[in-house]
Design an enzyme around this catalytic site. Structure first.
Site, mmCIF file in Angstrom:
data_model
loop_
_atom_site.group_PDB
_atom_site.id
_atom_site.type_symbol
_atom_site.label_atom_id
_atom_site.label_comp_id
_atom_site.label_asym_id
_atom_site.label_seq_id
_atom_site.Cartn_x
_atom_site.Cartn_y
_atom_site.Cartn_z
ATOM 1 N N HIS A 59 0.842 -1.209 0.000
ATOM 2 C CA HIS A 59 0.000 0.000 0.000
ATOM 3 C C HIS A 59 0.873 1.255 0.000
ATOM 4 O O HIS A 59 1.961 1.270 0.581
ATOM 5 C CB HIS A 59 -0.940 -0.012 1.209
ATOM 6 N N HIS A 93 -2.978 -5.547 8.121
ATOM 7 C CA HIS A 93 -1.955 -4.529 7.835
ATOM 8 C C HIS A 93 -1.696 -3.754 9.119
ATOM 9 O O HIS A 93 -1.884 -2.542 9.192
ATOM 10 C CB HIS A 93 -2.397 -3.612 6.693
ATOM 11 N N ALA A 152 1.707 -9.010 6.433
ATOM 12 C CA ALA A 152 1.490 -7.622 6.869
ATOM 13 C C ALA A 152 0.985 -7.535 8.309
ATOM 14 O O ALA A 152 0.034 -6.831 8.619
ATOM 15 C CB ALA A 152 0.536 -6.894 5.915
ATOM 16 N N HIS A 170 2.785 -17.077 -0.772
ATOM 17 C CA HIS A 170 2.592 -16.170 0.370
ATOM 18 C C HIS A 170 2.748 -16.864 1.730
ATOM 19 O O HIS A 170 3.117 -16.212 2.712
ATOM 20 C CB HIS A 170 1.192 -15.536 0.323
ATOM 21 N N ASP A 217 -6.695 -13.256 -2.963
ATOM 22 C CA ASP A 217 -5.963 -11.982 -2.957
ATOM 23 C C ASP A 217 -5.371 -11.730 -4.343
ATOM 24 O O ASP A 217 -4.262 -11.201 -4.489
ATOM 25 C CB ASP A 217 -4.874 -11.957 -1.877
ATOM 26 N N GLY A 255 -0.032 -9.348 -3.572
ATOM 27 C CA GLY A 255 -1.191 -10.133 -4.003
ATOM 28 C C GLY A 255 -0.732 -11.309 -4.841
ATOM 29 O O GLY A 255 0.452 -11.461 -5.158
#
Length: 397
Positions: free
Chosen positions: A150, A205, A230, A263, A285, A321
């Site tokens: 982000h 996050h 995150a 991930h 995601d 993602g």
């Protein structure tokens, strides 16, 4: 001449019901699953159409609660042709057994929310695409330290609680989930405000301690966004948000997990699955590169480079993602954890339906539920066909 019953019978099939795979026919009428006893003994009618499933397995349709786009479409960036983009992804998802999803927007500037959010409307699925349950807003109310992919300049605190949320997003009519870091100033008030509106809140996050995470759950949150990613790594003296899996919260905490083989390490998948099996929700995601070759794409305001199926913020090794659809995530979970086929399928159907509070109509093959289901090969788990409201919306060639 006999009047038409409106019934469709799926014959010679196995079905997943009550966490068990059983050999039983499935009966559909008016987009719902019906009780055959009512049909045989009370109405005494026969099916108009019989579908021979040839020993295939019928499971509830998959529900993806975190999907950023695919097939070149990014829900956070493409503000000119929003409806067409969402519809394209909704259509493509059918081939992956997804019957419902939550288009997800990452941290963006206010203008993007005002342009895009009013145009992603909740809608019933059909041959045009999977049902849209509502938008998942991931950011900007997140921790700078755990921003992941982000963009810094748009991240902010919800200092005035729900008022701050409205200031950034505008109308929340199309929203079903908001991801928030619970340790931020005003976050707990924002969580209370959102849940009072019927919107689900996910914690993510975030640099939150376990105590801060538990406060977030007490205030109404019931989800964790992409577990392990995150957030603070597990520490034995303060396990952070990961600790919520074994916490003594009064209600079930659900957690999204990305089982794309990239991930989340297989051992981490096993730890989560064994610690809190009921809460595990598979999420794709997925980003705009889903379904396409390696190359350059977008996620919100950031450019993305995909190498060997791994999506990174351009010029970095920050994952942003996945490029994997939900049906592949189900297979990966089963292989990594050696869980039952029944369980693997429910993590992409029953569990997300429960987390969103829609398991009275979706996520199960119970009588009276929506006839949203996927027919798969019981061994290879290949999606053979996808059905929404009793209508075939995808058939593999």
């Amino acid at each position: 001449m006999k009047a038409k019953s409106g019934l469709t019978r799926f014959h010679d099939c196995y079905i997943l019901r009550n966490s068990k795979i059983i050999k039983e026919d499935l009966w559909i009428r008016d987009g719902k699953i019906v009780n055959p006893e009512q049909v045989f003994y009370v109405e005494q009618v026969e099916a108009d159409v019989t579908v021979n499933c040839e020993n295939s397995l019928i499971a509830p349709g998959f529900i993806d609660i975190q999907n950023n786009g695919g097939w070149g479409v990014d829900f956070s960036y493409d503000s000119e042709n929003v409806e067409e983009g969402v519809q394209k992804v909704a259509k493509e998802l059918l081939a992956h057994g997804v019957t419902s999803f939550c288009p997800t927007m990452v941290t963006s500037d206010k203008e993007k929310y005002s342009k895009i959010l009013p145009r992603i409307r909740k809608q019933q699925g059909s041959q045009l695409g999977a049902s849209i349950l509502g938008v998942h807003l991931e950011g900007p109310f997140i921790s700078l330290a755990k921003k992941g992919a982000h963009k810094d300049e748009y991240i902010q605190n919800p200092e005035k609680g729900l008022e701050s949320i409205h200031e950034v997003y505008g109308s929340l009519d199309n929203v079903i989930i908001v991801t928030i870091a619970p340790e931020l100033p005003g976050a707990l008030e924002a969580i209370k405000g959102l849940t009072s509106l019927g919107i689900k809140v996910a914690l993510g996050h975030s640099s939150a301690s376990l105590a801060q995470g538990e406060e977030g759950i007490k205030c109404g949150a019931n989800l964790i966004t992409h577990l392990f990613n995150a957030m603070l790594p597990f520490h034995h003296r303060d396990p952070g948000l990961v600790g919520l899996l074994a916490s003594t919260t009064e209600k079930q905490v659900y957690y999204g997990i990305i089982s794309d083989g990239i991930h989340t390490h297989p051992a981490a998948l096993r730890i989560a699955c064994r610690t809190n099996p009921e809460g595990l929700i598979l999420v794709s995601d997925a980003v705009a590169a889903q379904g396409l070759a390696d190359g350059n794409y977008r996620i919100g305001p950031q450019s993305v480079n995909v190498e060997n199926g791994r999506a990174y913020i351009t010029g970095t090794k920050v994952l942003c993602g996945s490029t994997t659809a939900l049906d592949e995530c189900v297979k990966t979970l089963k292989e990594a954890t050696d869980c039952s086929l029944e369980y693997a399928l429910e993590t992409a159907s029953l569990h997300p339906a429960k987390a969103l509070g829609i398991d009275h109509i979706k996520g199960k093959l119970d009588f009276g539920h929506d006839a949203d289901f996927v027919i798969i090969h019981p061994k290879s788990m290949k999606v053979l066909s996808t059905w929404i409201a009793g209508e075939c919306v995808y058939k593999s060639s």
